[in-house]
Design a protein around this motif. Structure first.
Motif, PDB file in Angstrom:
ATOM      1  N   TYR A   1       1.275   6.850  -6.539  1.00 28.56           N
ATOM      2  CA  TYR A   1      -0.510   8.073  -6.916  1.00 28.56           C
ATOM      3  C   TYR A   1       0.786   9.785  -6.387  1.00 28.56           C
ATOM      4  O   TYR A   1       0.151  10.430  -7.004  1.00 28.56           O
ATOM      5  N   ARG A   2       1.678   9.886  -5.590  1.00 26.37           N
ATOM      6  CA  ARG A   2       1.621  10.963  -5.212  1.00 26.37           C
ATOM      7  C   ARG A   2       2.848  11.659  -6.693  1.00 26.37           C
ATOM      8  O   ARG A   2       2.819  12.329  -7.082  1.00 26.37           O
TER       9      ARG A   2
ATOM     10  N   ARG B   1       0.653   4.561  -2.437  1.00 31.15           N
ATOM     11  CA  ARG B   1       0.188   6.010  -2.621  1.00 31.15           C
ATOM     12  C   ARG B   1       1.774   6.812  -3.075  1.00 31.15           C
ATOM     13  O   ARG B   1       1.880   7.837  -3.405  1.00 31.15           O
TER      14      ARG B   1
ATOM     15  N   PHE C   1      -7.207   9.539   1.217  1.00 35.53           N
ATOM     16  CA  PHE C   1      -6.144  10.169   1.334  1.00 35.53           C
ATOM     17  C   PHE C   1      -5.712  10.847  -0.128  1.00 35.53           C
ATOM     18  O   PHE C   1      -5.042  11.018  -0.349  1.00 35.53           O
TER      19      PHE C   1
ATOM     20  N   TYR D   1      -5.366   4.031  -8.705  1.00 36.31           N
ATOM     21  CA  TYR D   1      -5.024   5.573  -8.344  1.00 36.31           C
ATOM     22  C   TYR D   1      -4.378   6.350  -9.211  1.00 36.31           C
ATOM     23  O   TYR D   1      -4.155   7.635  -9.030  1.00 36.31           O
TER      24      TYR D   1
ATOM     25  N   ASP E   1       1.184  -1.405   0.381  1.00 35.41           N
ATOM     26  CA  ASP E   1      -0.081   0.143  -0.069  1.00 35.41           C
ATOM     27  C   ASP E   1       0.636   1.280   0.236  1.00 35.41           C
ATOM     28  O   ASP E   1       0.635   2.724  -0.601  1.00 35.41           O
TER      29      ASP E   1
END
Length: 747
Positions: A373-374, A370, A461, A443, A366
């Motif tokens: 995603y960023r 993330r 998030f 994402y 995860d």
């Protein structure tokens, strides 16, 4: 006392409440209820709709129609808070006038003590205490205890004897004023912002008898959005002419009020610095000019004998104002803010040390996603991509599905992609593009979509990019309280993170509303700066447009004959009672329906992972349709809906078919979970509170009685008038095509 036509005398109403209303539809009911529900009934309410663009005027008319103490005043143009109060004052007949803002509310039972004090002392002005009530349902006390460390008691006084009374907040709503005294004085509210200043201080200066009731009477709502104290702009400069009016009145009333000049001057400087120091009011580029005006007023109105300069840092600010030293003042302010910021950052760092130490440098799957995603957030937003989701990724349904279908037709250049859980992939219709929640594609689309449409909130998030548009469609007209209103019902709220909720709400650009009632409730439950699209519910378009042929086809697919009476039973869940099911025996129910009766049973979607095998049912006549994806199909095939506090009643009412409200636990539900209105008093049809009553309604066919039909028509008129089959189109045209709605009539 007033003279009657027969020569006798009539007792004057004790208190006239003047309640101006502008953009307060979410709070106005609470305000009016808090006044009308007091044990002291010797009152009237003059509610002034200041040409509000929301439903405030309709709410006022509703209250006036059912309570003769309420008088509705509808203005044809917006005049502002001060002039609206004046209009209400002109119509008041009470011995005292109390100006209460439409978004504030009175403390229960406070009016009894207020009335007793008024009758016992007959003051010109009675000051009452208040608390500032914040969004998280906490309250901050006023300065009453500091100004009057010992109880002021019932004795009245003049301001020159107790000038410290001016240190109480200078608002109109924390004081009751004797109406004849106010009329004789000729004092009116001025227009513009900060209108309280040029009313509240002069009222105290002119009064011969001032009373103080150190009893909290008013909840002063601290709104997250919409208040002038949280609105940046040059209109805050209007505070200066308001104070100028105060000093011009003092000149006119000289020498009677000359002794008050030092205390009034100190209040003026304090107020100016308060406005300047609030970063939400004065933009940085306007602060030097605002400071310069403070300095000019300081020199202009400084009393000959000086005034009591505060001690400490506040005193330094006053001296810098007197000297016109803006740069030094600004540097002092910046240093203070930097110190406060450093303290906050240090506290935050201390809180994070533990979790970071435990987590170490290990990155889970995860965590890697993330990070991905960023990284995607740094790539450009796709101007053609729209992402849709419903019910925490449970599949293709509800308002987002209706909007998606119309967008494919009206905005073909927009590519729609759905997010679904892995276990719901099979329920996605053929030809609908989707990504699975938790995958890299998931994402990626969240980071780069131009539009994000959902009937609930996206996860915490998810970051709102400036180019992105979030559309919150909701998924029902609320009976139970929602959002921040759940704070008052902790049993139903559980462990809800209300601060986190507001962070999610702040991402919304649009909030789709089915009716005016929903708009009012969303305003108070989810206070933020989004734009409301009160257009009807997109998911109900199909209920309006479905042809008789489509209904016959659906019934045939469900194995339902044309002459069978089909009842859909769809209860809601009880968050405060996990596992609770209303008392309901399917076999006894279908027996009451007769030989032609069929029953469809649908549990709330929150129970989709709680399926437990029950006792065998009459499978020929009873069918569990909880897993069926499109609830609109179930509405279309059903002849009657039985529900309790579910939003299903508002949707099904569009069809104008019988609805039965089965509410066996109404009182317990209302008290524990909280509701917005009494659905048993304003039902969509017949009402049953026991299972035996429910059976009788069907045995006697009372579900179709004249009384039930009349209740349904009233219900439909209130909640379904926007459902004309074009709600989704209106959303698509506004959100995706940028078309503006036609301007409404009137103001």
């Amino acid at each position: 006392m007033s003279r009657r036509a027969d020569g006798g005398t009539a007792r004057m109403t004790l208190i006239s409440f003047v309640v101006p209303a502008f953009r307060v539809q979410g709070y106005l009911r609470e305000c009016l209820d808090s006044i009308l529900g007091q044990p002291e009934t010797d009152l009237e309410v003059i509610a002034v709709d200041d040409c509000s663009p929301d439903a405030s005027g309709e709410i006022i008319d509703e209250y006036a129609a059912r309570d003769q103490r309420v008088r509705s005043v509808r203005l044809s143009e917006n005049v502002g808070l001060g002039p609206a109060r004046n209009i209400g004052l002109d119509q008041a007949v009470g011995e005292y006038v109390w100006f209460v803002d439409g978004d504030d509310w009175l403390v229960p039972d406070c009016l009894r003590e207020v009335a007793e004090r008024l009758r016992a002392t007959r003051p010109d002005v009675l000051l009452v205490d208040h608390v500032r009530t914040h969004w998280n349902d906490t309250a901050t006390r006023s300065a009453m205890a500091e100004v009057f460390p010992e109880s002021p008691g019932a004795a009245t006084f003049r301001l020159r004897d107790r000038p410290e009374a001016m240190r109480l907040l200078h608002t109109a709503w924390n004081r009751l004023v004797r109406r004849e005294f106010l009329v004789e004085l000729g004092l009116r509210f001025s227009d513009g912002w900060y209108e309280d200043v040029s009313f509240s201080y002069p009222v105290l200066m002119a009064a011969q008898r001032i009373g103080v009731l150190d009893r909290v009477c008013v909840n002063y709502r601290q709104r997250r959005a919409g208040a002038i104290t949280k609105t940046r702009g040059d209109r805050h400069f209007e505070v200066f002419p308001q104070w100028h009016r105060v000093f011009h009145l003092m000149d006119a009333w000289s020498p009677a009020v000359d002794a008050l000049r030092p205390a009034v001057f100190e209040r003026m400087v304090w107020h100016y610095l308060t406005v300047l120091g609030n970063g939400q009011r004065i933009a940085p580029e306007l602060r030097p000019a605002f400071f310069a005006q403070i300095t000019a007023d300081y020199a202009r109105w400084l009393p000959d004998g000086g005034y009591p300069v505060p001690e400490g840092v506040e005193g330094v600010k006053h001296r810098l104002v007197a000297a016109g030293r803006w740069r030094t003042f600004s540097a002092l302010r910046a240093a203070s803010r930097a110190r406060d910021t450093a303290r906050r950052q240090a506290r935050t760092a201390r809180r994070r040390v533990g979790p970071v130490a435990r987590r170490g440098a290990r990155l889970t799957r995860d965590g890697l996603l993330r990070e991905y995603y960023r990284a995607e957030l740094r790539r450009p937003v796709d101007p053609t991509l729209a992402v849709y989701a419903a019910y925490w990724y449970r599949g293709y349904s509800c308002n987002p599905a209706a909007i998606y279908e119309v967008a494919r037709r009206l905005a073909p250049g927009v590519r729609g992609v759905w997010i679904v859980r892995r276990d719901r992939v099979d329920a996605v219709p053929a030809g609908v593009e989707y990504v699975v929640a938790g995958t890299p594609a998931y994402y990626r689309v969240l980071a780069r979509a131009r539009w994000l449409v959902n009937n609930v909130n996206y996860p915490d998030f998810v970051r709102k990019r400036p180019e992105q548009v979030h559309v919150q469609t909701h998924h029902g007209t609320p009976v139970k309280v929602m959002g921040l209103d759940q704070q008052r019902y902790p049993i139903g709220a559980g462990r809800m993170d209300f601060a986190g909720l507001l962070r999610r709400v702040d991402r919304w650009d649009y909030s789709v509303s089915a009716n005016s009632f929903s708009t009012q409730m969303w305003d108070r439950a989810y206070p933020a700066t989004y734009t409301t699209l009160e257009v009807g519910y997109p998911r109900n378009d199909r209920l309006v447009t479905a042809s008789p042929e489509e209904v016959r086809r659906l019934r045939a697919e469900f194995g339902l004959g044309p002459d069978e009476q089909v009842v859909l039973y769809a209860p809601t869940h009880r968050e405060h009672l996990p596992g609770y099911r209303p008392p309901f025996d399917p076999d006894r129910f279908v027996a009451a329906l007769g030989d032609s009766g069929r029953l469809l049973m649908r549990s709330h979607y929150f129970h989709d992972r709680e399926r437990r095998p029950g006792r065998p049912l009459d499978v020929q006549r009873v069918r569990d349709v909880s897993g069926y994806q499109r609830v609109e199909d179930l509405y279309l095939v059903a002849d009657v809906l039985v529900t309790d506090y579910s939003s299903a009643m508002f949707d099904y009412a569009v069809l104008d078919r019988p609805i039965v409200l089965y509410a066996p636990d109404w009182e317990a539900y209302r008290l524990a979970r909280g509701v917005y209105f009494d659905v048993t008093a304003e039902p969509p049809g017949a009402v049953a509170t026991t299972f035996a009553d429910l059976l009788d309604l069907f045995r006697t066919d009372a579900v179709r009685s004249d009384a039930a039909d009349k209740a349904r028509q009233h219900f439909r008129g209130r909640f379904c008038h926007l459902d004309d089959g074009r709600a989704a189109e209106r959303v698509v045209r506004r959100v995706f095509l940028g078309e503006q709605p036609e301007p409404s009539a009137g103001c």
